[in-house]
Scaffold this motif. Structure first.
Motif, mmCIF file in Angstrom:
data_model
loop_
_atom_site.group_PDB
_atom_site.id
_atom_site.type_symbol
_atom_site.label_atom_id
_atom_site.label_comp_id
_atom_site.label_asym_id
_atom_site.label_seq_id
_atom_site.Cartn_x
_atom_site.Cartn_y
_atom_site.Cartn_z
ATOM 1 N N ILE A 11 0.847 -1.192 0.000
ATOM 2 C CA ILE A 11 0.000 0.000 0.000
ATOM 3 C C ILE A 11 0.882 1.242 0.000
ATOM 4 O O ILE A 11 1.846 1.319 0.763
ATOM 5 C CB ILE A 11 -0.893 0.031 1.267
ATOM 6 N N CYS A 14 -0.653 8.441 1.180
ATOM 7 C CA CYS A 14 -0.547 9.746 0.523
ATOM 8 C C CYS A 14 0.790 10.407 0.799
ATOM 9 O O CYS A 14 1.247 11.229 0.010
ATOM 10 C CB CYS A 14 -1.707 10.656 0.924
ATOM 11 N N GLU A 45 -11.736 0.047 6.233
ATOM 12 C CA GLU A 45 -11.522 1.187 5.341
ATOM 13 C C GLU A 45 -12.279 2.411 5.821
ATOM 14 O O GLU A 45 -11.842 3.540 5.609
ATOM 15 C CB GLU A 45 -11.939 0.834 3.918
ATOM 16 N N ALA A 51 -5.461 9.245 2.350
ATOM 17 C CA ALA A 51 -5.571 8.607 1.038
ATOM 18 C C ALA A 51 -4.519 7.507 0.906
ATOM 19 O O ALA A 51 -3.423 7.616 1.458
ATOM 20 C CB ALA A 51 -5.385 9.650 -0.059
ATOM 21 N N TRP A 52 -4.858 6.466 0.174
ATOM 22 C CA TRP A 52 -3.945 5.351 -0.039
ATOM 23 C C TRP A 52 -4.318 4.627 -1.316
ATOM 24 O O TRP A 52 -5.400 4.820 -1.848
ATOM 25 C CB TRP A 52 -3.974 4.397 1.155
ATOM 26 N N GLU A 53 -3.383 3.817 -1.806
ATOM 27 C CA GLU A 53 -3.661 3.019 -3.001
ATOM 28 C C GLU A 53 -2.954 1.680 -2.903
ATOM 29 O O GLU A 53 -1.891 1.567 -2.283
ATOM 30 C CB GLU A 53 -3.227 3.746 -4.273
#
Length: 62
Positions: A11, A14, A45, A51-53
């Protein structure tokens, strides 16, 4: 992306920090639950405040 229960994902937060989170599945309400591999802490979540991806497989390794 279809998440696999029990799989660990890399992961990117941000801030640019990389973390390893294990996907623990979804609850009855459909919320996704994760566990931080380093700390062992579990969270949904819905409780994340940044923010994350999820990085594609192989990206962020090593």
């Amino acid at each position: 992306m279809e998440l696999e229960c029990g799989r660990t994902y890399v992961i990117r937060l941000c801030s640019g920090e990389l973390r390893e989170w294990r996907f623990d599945g979804r609850d009855a309400r459909g919320l996704a639950w994760w566990r931080d591999v380093e700390t062992g802490l579990g969270f949904s979540e819905a409780g994340l405040l940044y923010a994350w991806e999820i990085l594609p497989a192989g990206e962020g390794d090593g």
